[in-house]
Design a protein around this motif. Structure first.
Motif, short mmCIF file in Angstrom:
data_model
loop_
_atom_site.label_atom_id
_atom_site.label_comp_id
_atom_site.label_asym_id
_atom_site.label_seq_id
_atom_site.Cartn_x
_atom_site.Cartn_y
_atom_site.Cartn_z
N ARG A 15 2.81 2.88 -9.80
CA ARG A 15 2.17 2.30 -8.62
C ARG A 15 2.21 3.25 -7.43
N ALA A 16 2.18 4.55 -7.70
CA ALA A 16 2.19 5.54 -6.62
C ALA A 16 0.82 5.72 -5.99
N GLY A 17 -0.26 5.32 -6.69
CA GLY A 17 -1.61 5.50 -6.17
C GLY A 17 -1.98 4.46 -5.15
N THR A 18 -3.15 4.63 -4.54
CA THR A 18 -3.62 3.70 -3.52
C THR A 18 -5.14 3.58 -3.57
N PHE A 45 -7.00 8.65 -5.38
CA PHE A 45 -5.56 8.85 -5.30
C PHE A 45 -4.83 8.05 -6.37
N ALA A 46 -5.09 8.42 -7.63
CA ALA A 46 -4.40 7.80 -8.75
C ALA A 46 -3.04 8.46 -8.92
N PRO A 47 -2.07 7.77 -9.55
CA PRO A 47 -0.75 8.36 -9.75
C PRO A 47 -0.84 9.69 -10.50
N GLY A 48 -0.20 10.72 -9.96
CA GLY A 48 -0.18 12.02 -10.59
C GLY A 48 -1.41 12.87 -10.38
N SER A 49 -2.37 12.39 -9.61
CA SER A 49 -3.62 13.12 -9.44
C SER A 49 -3.49 14.24 -8.40
N SER A 81 0.98 0.47 -1.30
CA SER A 81 1.84 1.62 -1.03
C SER A 81 1.25 2.86 -1.69
N TRP A 82 1.50 4.00 -1.08
CA TRP A 82 1.02 5.28 -1.61
C TRP A 82 2.15 6.28 -1.52
#
Length: 575
Positions: A15-18, A45-49, A81-82
């Motif tokens: 859930r790091a993306g936004t 802004f996907a996770p790990g991108s 959250s980002w």
């Protein structure tokens, strides 16, 4: 027209993306760019991108000093959250500037990032950068507030302050939900099936950049829940009676057996192993070498002659530096708890040990109180087997109380929390000391909050299972902190003061001194880290010396914090 290339890296976490709109503004020595929305076809802004964008300006900006990162609502989607890892900006002339972020950004807000080069305040001459340092620290101090847990304790984080923060304020990156039951100030709740209370509200309010990640939380639960369920099923959590026989304790170790645990189970009652634990056990900091016996331990040569043998005597061994003492004086006035309606007992023993010619440390005599006399007999290895074993067991019980409360929780957790708080409140992200300390304090505030919510809270685990209870724990920690000196935190000085530099097979000392020497031998190349960027050539110990000064002040009174504003990056006491 000048074109700047911006590369944004999102953390590879759950859930790091936004889905929110992300915009940037570049601020340079010759001006600033217009606010530029970072938008490409598809999800940005996907996770790990790692996404690349262009920011167009009417003219070159000069040296890029700041990067403003704007997080705003996108359409009808709720705020999320980002986790932004870092942003790299490439100027038209090919110059690259790295802006480390490495933090969770919640809600809608604007934050300002500086390049990763570490700088003290004396290296910042531009008013823009000086103002940025000031505003960053003001925001941190509003977010991370001090709180006094109990008189005489180190300062701790005020977790309740996080629920008051506004997400649109700079540097305050979180907005928590209010307490479920504001009328219950304690927040204590029973976890179904467990006999202790847990302060759940305090666990809910934690700033995202200091709380556990999802993977670490899952790991914690994966290890804790099976062990707790196992103890519940075996009846250990609800047990209120005494052990019927020593062999019953083996039932505790029916799983998670190791070579070490099996060895301890087989040899725990032997004198050589009892002494060895003072050197390389869980609390290898209790021994002090004696040149003469204290008045409160009236041992004569005749009492210990059978163990010493005919070729020496007590006075000779004292002069040779072979007699050591473990003194549990701090337990003498500790409050005693009441469990299951029955008062408990606490001993404050004096344990005398001898380093024999074979190089083994063995117990020589035990007195279970600090006051000699007819009601405080001295136990000797020549006593009956069970009398001597019971005396050693009482010493081990006292060892547990001192180790868990003071050596471990106070020195390892609470003192580190004070340093972590002072670092967050008084050093900006660009400060070299901040960059050096941050990886070592990553989860300190979170784990201490968990401990206070489960162990230290009223009717928590300490109140349920220890002979001193919560009040005794508060007494032990405050008393220990009042007696600490700076020498206690400097390993070579501490070992020298205790007279234990020559004991053989003292692996704690040997390993600790090797680590200490490795730090002292650190070369002078520039400090560099993935998050920190680079700093000019400087000695690591020169950078750490201000932090060690702060440590000394903290030990003396905990009235000060590291200060960045006073000049040259050297901390001074906060007023």
């Amino acid at each position: 027209m000048a074109v700047y290339r911006v590369c944004v890296t999102t953390g590879p976490y759950l859930r790091a993306g936004t889905l929110d709109n992300i915009s940037v503004t570049l601020v340079g020595t010759c001006g600033e760019s217009p606010k530029q929305l970072l938008d490409r076809l598809g999800r940005d802004f996907a996770p790990g991108s790692v996404q690349k964008y262009k920011v167009r300006c009417s003219a070159e900006l000069g040296e890029v000093l700041l990067l403003r990162l704007h997080k705003e609502r996108y359409a009808f989607f709720p705020k999320d959250s980002w986790y932004c890892s870092c942003i790299c900006v490439t100027a038209p002339d090919g110059t690259r500037s790295h802006f480390p972020c490495y933090q969770w950004i919640e809600g809608y807000c604007t934050i300002e990032l500086r390049p990763g080069t570490a700088k003290t305040i004396c290296q910042d001459s531009l008013p823009l950068l000086l103002d940025h340092r000031k505003r960053e620290l003001q925001g941190r101090q509003e977010c991370y507030r001090w709180k006094v847990y109990a008189p005489g304790f180190p300062g701790m984080i005020d977790v309740s302050s996080f629920e008051e923060m506004e997400t649109d304020k700079k540097f305050a990156l979180t907005k928590m939900t209010p307490r479920a039951d504001p009328g219950d100030s304690s927040g204590n709740r029973y976890l179904p099936g467990f006999p202790m209370k847990i302060d759940f509200p305090s666990l809910m309010h934690m700033e995202p950049n200091i709380r556990y990640s999802a993977t670490k939380t899952a790991s914690l639960l994966f290890n804790a829940i099976p062990a707790s369920v196992g103890m519940k099923l075996r009846g250990l959590l609800d047990r209120k009676g005494s052990w019927k026989k020593l062999d019953d304790i083996r039932n505790i170790f029916w799983c998670h057996k190791t070579v070490i645990s099996e060895y301890v189970m087989e040899h725990w009652c032997e004198d050589p192993f009892f002494g060895y634990q003072y050197l390389n056990g869980v609390n290898p900091v209790m021994l002090h070498c004696l040149s003469s016996l204290p008045n409160k331990l009236p041992i004569t040569n005749d009492m210990v002659a059978p163990l010493l043998g005919p070729d020496t005597c007590l006075q000779t061994e004292l002069e040779r530096g072979n007699i050591f003492l473990a003194d549990y004086w701090i337990l003498a006035e500790a409050p005693v708890h009441c469990l299951n309606g029955r008062p408990q007992y606490v001993a404050a023993p004096l344990c005398l040990l001898w380093l024999n010619p074979q190089g083994a440390l063995v117990p020589l005599a035990i007195q279970l109180s600090q006051t000699p006399g007819p009601e405080s007999p001295i136990f000797l290895p020549t006593d009956s087997y069970w009398d001597w074993l019971l005396a050693k067991t009482w010493v081990r019980n006292s060892e547990f109380l001192v180790h868990e409360n003071n050596t471990h929780f106070l020195c390892t957790h609470l003192l580190c929390e004070a340093f972590a708080m002072a670092t967050l409140r008084q050093l900006p992200l660009c400060h070299p000391i901040y960059k050096l300390l941050l990886p070592h304090t990553r989860y300190t505030l979170q784990v201490n909050t968990i401990a206070r919510a489960t162990l230290l809270n009223p009717e928590g685990l300490v109140d349920k299972v220890t002979s001193v209870g919560r009040q005794g724990l508060l007494y032990l920690m405050s008393t220990a902190l009042a007696h600490f000196t700076y020498t206690d935190f400097c390993l070579p000085d501490s070992l020298r003061a205790r007279g234990v530099l020559a004991i053989p097979n003292y692996h704690y000392r040997d390993d600790g001194l090797r680590i200490w020497a490795a730090i002292e031998r650190l070369p002078t190349p520039a400090v560099h880290s993935r998050r920190a960027g680079e700093v000019p050539h400087c000695n690591h110990l020169q950078l750490l010396r201000p932090a060690r000064r702060c440590q000394q002040w903290a030990v003396l009174g905990w009235q000060g914090e590291i200060r960045d504003e006073e000049g040259a990056g050297s901390p001074t006491l906060a007023s």
